[in-house]
Design an enzyme around this catalytic site. Structure first.
Site, PDB file in Angstrom:
ATOM      1  CE  LYS A  86       2.136   4.519  -3.361  1.00 45.01           C
ATOM      2  NZ  LYS A  86       1.254   5.517  -2.763  1.00 45.01           N
ATOM      3  CG  ASP A 142      -0.662   5.416  -5.843  1.00 47.10           C
ATOM      4  OD1 ASP A 142      -0.682   6.150  -4.852  1.00 47.10           O
ATOM      5  OD2 ASP A 142      -0.063   5.742  -6.892  1.00 47.10           O
TER       6      ASP A 142
HETATM    7  O1  2IT Z   1      -0.443   7.703  -1.608  1.00 44.47           O
HETATM    8  C1  2IT Z   1      -1.247   7.229  -0.783  1.00 44.47           C
HETATM    9  O2  2IT Z   1      -1.288   7.638   0.380  1.00 44.47           O
HETATM   10  C2  2IT Z   1      -2.150   6.164  -1.227  1.00 44.47           C
HETATM   11  N1  2IT Z   1      -2.089   5.775  -2.384  1.00 44.47           N
HETATM   12  C3  2IT Z   1      -3.097   5.516  -0.261  1.00 44.47           C
HETATM   13  C4  2IT Z   1      -2.400   4.454   0.499  1.00 44.47           C
HETATM   14  C5  2IT Z   1      -3.274   3.631   1.399  1.00 44.47           C
HETATM   15  O3  2IT Z   1      -2.709   2.711   1.998  1.00 44.47           O
HETATM   16  O4  2IT Z   1      -4.467   3.868   1.500  1.00 44.47           O
END
Ligand code: 2IT
Length: 447
Positions: free
Chosen positions: A126, A166
């Site tokens: 993340k 996100d």
């Molecule tokens: O919290 C999540 O799963 C997302 N923000 C999507 C992450 C993604 O790599 O599509």
């Protein structure tokens, strides 16, 4: 909690004392792993818990940019590369003024188990920055994204780490970051997901998280011989996840009677459907961040300033805004008013006391890492399409997404039953997500 788990947790509480959200996420997961840790001594012998709570790598960096007045601005950027045992790091990027290392560690940690549950080969990661895109001009957002990627690009790659959006990062921001990556790396690859359709994006990706939440809710209701048809639903937020969830809830015959924003909640007895769903997109792109605009625009809508949508009597609650948006008191009020099913669209929507209350009351309650996995799952499908240099139709992507959500639901149910607490989706999601990653870590040795 057994002795091994509490010693790992206590150690974490000392070493990460200031990381509140991360400790909350770690406690929720570790606590519910008790039956598998008790049953399988190999996890303790291999110090899997000590290893899995520690990110493989954290990058923190300065993000300098120039605003429209010509003034210098400095933000803090991050990428937490948490776990790559089952695939390249994968997870979104959040731009929000409250972003700290703790936020991104909690999100990265959750992402490990979520990505594992999808059944696709994706590790957990993340990233983000304490940047607030609201009220910024398009050029300011572009300059910020370019500066952010100027550092991030050296740490990511289509087989290393694949970021996405996100909160605060949608199609526009992904596109600016993709453009800058391509320029710096001199390659056109699927290094980000959530891209525009003209340059490698997947159909259904914008809707996927919300669609997945509703598919998951339908599966949960089915276990009690019920369905969404005719149900009253409260959704929090009006962003990407809330929007997708509202569309699919309507498709399946439910009525969405509430949505919300940072300023309060609206109650719409006629239901959020048709042009009202389109208006959610307008509210989002306006950058005003106010749900009151909805009550001002449509007749017969009540606006409740400063209130969350958990005050309304509904059958189903879908928290789709941000972490810790539903606390113990909200949980009690929801159930008192007849709510039977709570399915998280945001990550860690519920505080620990709310989670414990739902589990104790045997509510149909799904933690975000299971029920909101449709977003990252469809990112995984975007990666597959990019690798094949092909694009699937809407129907194909949607059918795969639907099947993945059914599979996640069934894995949670199966693991909860196998480990002795039937119907506990928290335990089921954590154990099923953990097992695959932990076993891969053991196979790969001490790395
Ligand atoms: O919290 C999540 O799963 C997302 N923000 C999507 C992450 C993604 O790599 O599509």
């Amino acid at each position: 909690m057994n002795a091994y788990i509490s010693s790992v947790m206590n150690d974490l509480k000392t070493r990460c004392a200031w990381e509140k959200e991360f400790l909350q996420a770690a406690e929720e997961v570790l606590d519910s792993l008790t039956p598998i840790i008790d049953r399988e001594p190999k996890y303790k012998a291999n110090k899997i818990l000590e290893r899995i709570v520690e990110p493989e790598r954290v990058v923190m960096f300065r993000v300098p940019w120039i605003d429209d007045k010509g003034e210098f601005q400095i933000n803090r950027g991050y990428r937490v590369q948490y776990n790559s045992a089952i695939g390249p790091y994968k997870g979104g990027i959040r731009f929000h003024p409250n972003v700290t290392l703790s936020t991104l560690k909690f999100l990265g940690f959750e992402q490990i188990f979520k990505n594992s549950l999808t059944g696709l080969p994706m590790g957990g990661g993340k990233g983000g920055a304490d940047f607030n895109p609201n009220g910024k001009s398009n050029n300011e957002v572009m300059r910020f994204c370019q500066s952010f990627m100027t550092e991030l690009f050296r740490h990511i790659g289509p087989d290393t780490d694949v970021p996405a959006g996100d909160i605060g990062v949608g199609g526009r921001e992904v596109a600016y970051m993709f453009g800058q990556y391509k320029r710096l790396a001199n390659e056109f690859t699927g290094v980000l997901t959530g891209k525009g359709l003209n340059f490698g994006g997947s159909l259904i990706r914008p809707e996927a998280t919300g669609f997945g939440v509703v598919y998951f809710a339908e599966e949960m209701l089915k276990t009690r011989g019920d369905s969404l048809k005719g149900k009253k639903v409260a959704v929090s937020g009006f962003g990407n996840v809330a929007w997708g969830a509202a569309i699919k809830a309507n498709d399946l015959g439910a009525k969405v009677v509430a949505i919300s924003g940072p300023d309060g909640s609206v109650f719409d007895k006629d239901g959020v459907s048709g042009e009202k769903i389109e208006f959610m997109l307008e509210m989002r792109s306006s950058g005003r961040d106010k749900v009151q605009d909805y009550a001002d625009k449509f007749k017969g809508v009540e606006f409740h300033a400063g209130k969350r949508p958990w005050i309304f009597p509904v059958d189903v609650a879908l928290p789709c805004a941000i972490q810790n948006e539903l606390n113990g008191d909200d949980a009690q009020l929801l159930l008192k008013n007849g709510c039977q099913c709570v399915v998280e669209g945001s990550n860690m929507s519920s505080t620990l006391d709310a989670v414990r209350y739902f589990v104790e009351k045997k509510t149909l309650y799904a933690p975000g890492k299971a029920s909101n996995a449709g977003g990252v799952a469809t990112s995984g499908l975007e990666m597959s399409q990019n690798s094949m240099r092909l694009g699937w139709t809407r129907e194909e992507v949607d059918a795969r997404l639907h099947q993945i959500m059914v599979n996640i639901h069934n894995s949670c149910v199966k693991a909860a039953k196998e480990y002795g607490d039937e119907g506990n989706y928290v335990m089921g999601a954590n154990i099923a997500g953990f097992k695959k990653v932990a076993d891969a870590m053991i196979d790969q040795g001490l790395v």
